[in-house]
Design an enzyme around this catalytic site. Structure first.
Site, PDB file in Angstrom:
ATOM      1  CB  SER A 147      -0.884   0.025   1.244  1.00  0.00           C
ATOM      2  OG  SER A 147      -1.413   1.334   1.395  1.00  0.00           O
ATOM      3  CG  HIS A 166      -3.839  -1.847  -1.425  1.00  0.00           C
ATOM      4  ND1 HIS A 166      -4.923  -2.658  -1.713  1.00  0.00           N
ATOM      5  CD2 HIS A 166      -4.215  -1.078  -0.373  1.00  0.00           C
ATOM      6  CE1 HIS A 166      -5.914  -2.391  -0.866  1.00  0.00           C
ATOM      7  NE2 HIS A 166      -5.509  -1.427  -0.050  1.00  0.00           N
ATOM      8  CG  ASP A 217      -5.079   2.075   1.161  1.00  0.00           C
ATOM      9  OD1 ASP A 217      -6.011   1.253   1.090  1.00  0.00           O
ATOM     10  OD2 ASP A 217      -3.933   1.774   1.557  1.00  0.00           O
ATOM     11  CG  MET A 261      -8.376   6.715   2.872  1.00  0.00           C
ATOM     12  SD  MET A 261      -7.444   6.773   4.410  1.00  0.00           S
ATOM     13  CE  MET A 261      -6.593   5.195   4.333  1.00  0.00           C
ATOM     14  CG  HIS A 270      -9.236  -0.350  -0.051  1.00  0.00           C
ATOM     15  ND1 HIS A 270      -8.539  -0.535   1.127  1.00  0.00           N
ATOM     16  CD2 HIS A 270     -10.555  -0.457   0.279  1.00  0.00           C
ATOM     17  CE1 HIS A 270      -9.392  -0.745   2.120  1.00  0.00           C
ATOM     18  NE2 HIS A 270     -10.622  -0.686   1.631  1.00  0.00           N
ATOM     19  CG  MET A 329     -11.210   2.636   2.615  1.00  0.00           C
ATOM     20  SD  MET A 329      -9.601   2.658   3.425  1.00  0.00           S
ATOM     21  CE  MET A 329      -8.552   2.830   1.996  1.00  0.00           C
ATOM     22  CG  MET A 373     -11.071  -3.137   5.754  1.00  0.00           C
ATOM     23  SD  MET A 373      -9.575  -2.713   4.830  1.00  0.00           S
ATOM     24  CE  MET A 373      -8.565  -1.889   6.070  1.00  0.00           C
ATOM     25  N   GLY A 396      -8.445   3.747   7.595  1.00  0.00           N
ATOM     26  CA  GLY A 396      -8.202   5.178   7.752  1.00  0.00           C
ATOM     27  C   GLY A 396      -6.717   5.500   7.864  1.00  0.00           C
ATOM     28  N   GLY A 414      -2.463   3.927   8.239  1.00  0.00           N
ATOM     29  CA  GLY A 414      -1.485   2.847   8.241  1.00  0.00           C
ATOM     30  C   GLY A 414      -0.913   2.691   9.645  1.00  0.00           C
ATOM     31  CG  ASP A 450      -5.783  -3.075   3.546  1.00  0.00           C
ATOM     32  OD1 ASP A 450      -4.729  -2.740   4.095  1.00  0.00           O
ATOM     33  OD2 ASP A 450      -6.452  -2.314   2.818  1.00  0.00           O
ATOM     34  N   GLY A 484      -2.193  -4.030   9.305  1.00  0.00           N
ATOM     35  CA  GLY A 484      -1.350  -4.662  10.327  1.00  0.00           C
ATOM     36  C   GLY A 484      -0.643  -5.911   9.858  1.00  0.00           C
ATOM     37  CB  SER A 514       3.537   0.872   8.400  1.00  0.00           C
ATOM     38  OG  SER A 514       2.758  -0.150   8.961  1.00  0.00           O
TER      39      SER A 514
HETATM   40  C1  DX5 Z   1      -5.940   1.268   5.957  1.00  0.00           C
HETATM   41  C2  DX5 Z   1      -5.563   0.983   4.532  1.00  0.00           C
HETATM   42  C3  DX5 Z   1      -4.428   0.047   4.418  1.00  0.00           C
HETATM   43  C4  DX5 Z   1      -3.165   0.549   5.068  1.00  0.00           C
HETATM   44  C5  DX5 Z   1      -2.417  -0.620   5.589  1.00  0.00           C
HETATM   45  O1  DX5 Z   1      -7.073   2.029   5.991  1.00  0.00           O
HETATM   46  O2  DX5 Z   1      -6.648   0.429   3.809  1.00  0.00           O
HETATM   47  O3  DX5 Z   1      -4.191  -0.341   3.072  1.00  0.00           O
HETATM   48  O4  DX5 Z   1      -2.347   1.266   4.212  1.00  0.00           O
HETATM   49  O5  DX5 Z   1      -1.325  -0.133   6.284  1.00  0.00           O
HETATM   50  P1  DX5 Z   1      -0.537  -1.025   7.306  1.00  0.00           P
HETATM   51  O6  DX5 Z   1       0.006  -2.184   6.550  1.00  0.00           O
HETATM   52  O7  DX5 Z   1       0.488  -0.109   7.820  1.00  0.00           O
HETATM   53  O8  DX5 Z   1      -1.531  -1.477   8.363  1.00  0.00           O
HETATM   54 ZN    ZN Z   2      -6.359  -0.614   1.717  1.00  0.00          ZN
END
Ligand code: DX5
Ligand code: ZN
Length: 218
Positions: A11, A36, A38, A40, A69, A71, A140, A145, A147, A176, A178, A199
């Site tokens: 991501s 990926h 994200d 938002m 993705h 959101m 999820m 929201g 990382g 997706d 952690g 991350s």
């Molecule tokens: C969270 C995103 C994820 C995020 C994952 O809302 O959809 O894609 O970037 O980040 P990590 O891997 O750090 O949890």
């Molecule tokens: Zn995502």
């Protein structure tokens, strides 16, 4: 499951946004299978990222699959724009789709693959009626929201249930939130075959770590 079947989708949420094109280039060369993205809207989730114009500008940097993705609260209004920006997959959230069957059809009609995502507190009910229109289910494993959040363990149980639900369909299971080298093993064992990671891959002193981190998730 053989590690050869695992797709790693970094991501770029955790990438250096001031140098996004180069980051996409570098993560591609480090062995990312998909990118990926994200998106938002500050409404469905309490954060804002980027939209179609930025996706379109980084499209030239790689030939890898763009896994978008969404959101956002009103995905139906934007499907066409995200397709035109270069998305290969468009994933919407079940929580905002009052007409999920219709939304999935709209995505398929653009030629993109269609995904449905569910938040940690959302159950899988209803998905059984639209399986023929789904290419992937995105579980999820954090509240979307941001990382860098901690993996939510109940996701494991949910992945197992979904694995059972989709057994007669050609549907991928993506996770997706952690994901690091430890949680990756848990979700792969539960049945997931696509791992998003932000991350864990991007945090490090320098880019030389990307390749090693991606490999450690397989
Ligand atoms: C969270 C995103 C994820 C995020 C994952 O809302 O959809 O894609 O970037 O980040 P990590 O891997 O750090 O949890
Ligand atoms: Zn995502």
């Amino acid at each position: 499951m053989s590690s050869q079947n695992i797709i790693i989708a970094p991501s770029v949420l955790s990438a250096d946004f001031s140098n996004l094109g180069q980051e996409v280039n570098d993560i591609d060369e480090a062995g990312a299978d998909w990118i990926h993205l994200d998106v938002m809207d500050g409404h469905f989730v309490p954060n804002l990222t980027f939209g179609p114009s930025i996706i379109s500008s980084i499209r030239k940097k790689t030939k890898k699959c763009f896994d978008t993705h969404l959101m956002i609260s009103n995905p139906d209004e934007y499907i066409e724009q995200y397709k035109n920006a270069g998305s290969d997959i468009i994933t919407v959230h079940k929580e905002v789709c009052g007409h999920l069957d219709k939304t999935l059809s709209s995505i398929k009609n653009t030629g993109c693959k269609a995904g449905v995502s569910i938040n940690p507190g959302t159950d899988i009910s209803g998905l059984e009626y639209v399986l023929d229109k789904i290419d992937l289910i995105l579980v999820m494993s954090v509240n979307p929201g941001f990382g860098g959040q901690k993996f939510i363990n109940s996701s494991i149980q949910k992945i197992k249930k979904i694995k059972e639900l989709v057994q007669n369909f050609n549907i991928d299971i993506e996770v997706d939130g952690g994901i690091d080298d430890k949680t990756a093993t848990l979700v792969k064992n539960a049945g997931a075959n696509i791992l998003v990671s932000g991350s864990f891959i991007f945090s490090g002193e320098n880019k030389s770590i990307y390749k090693e981190r991606i490999a450690s998730l397989r």
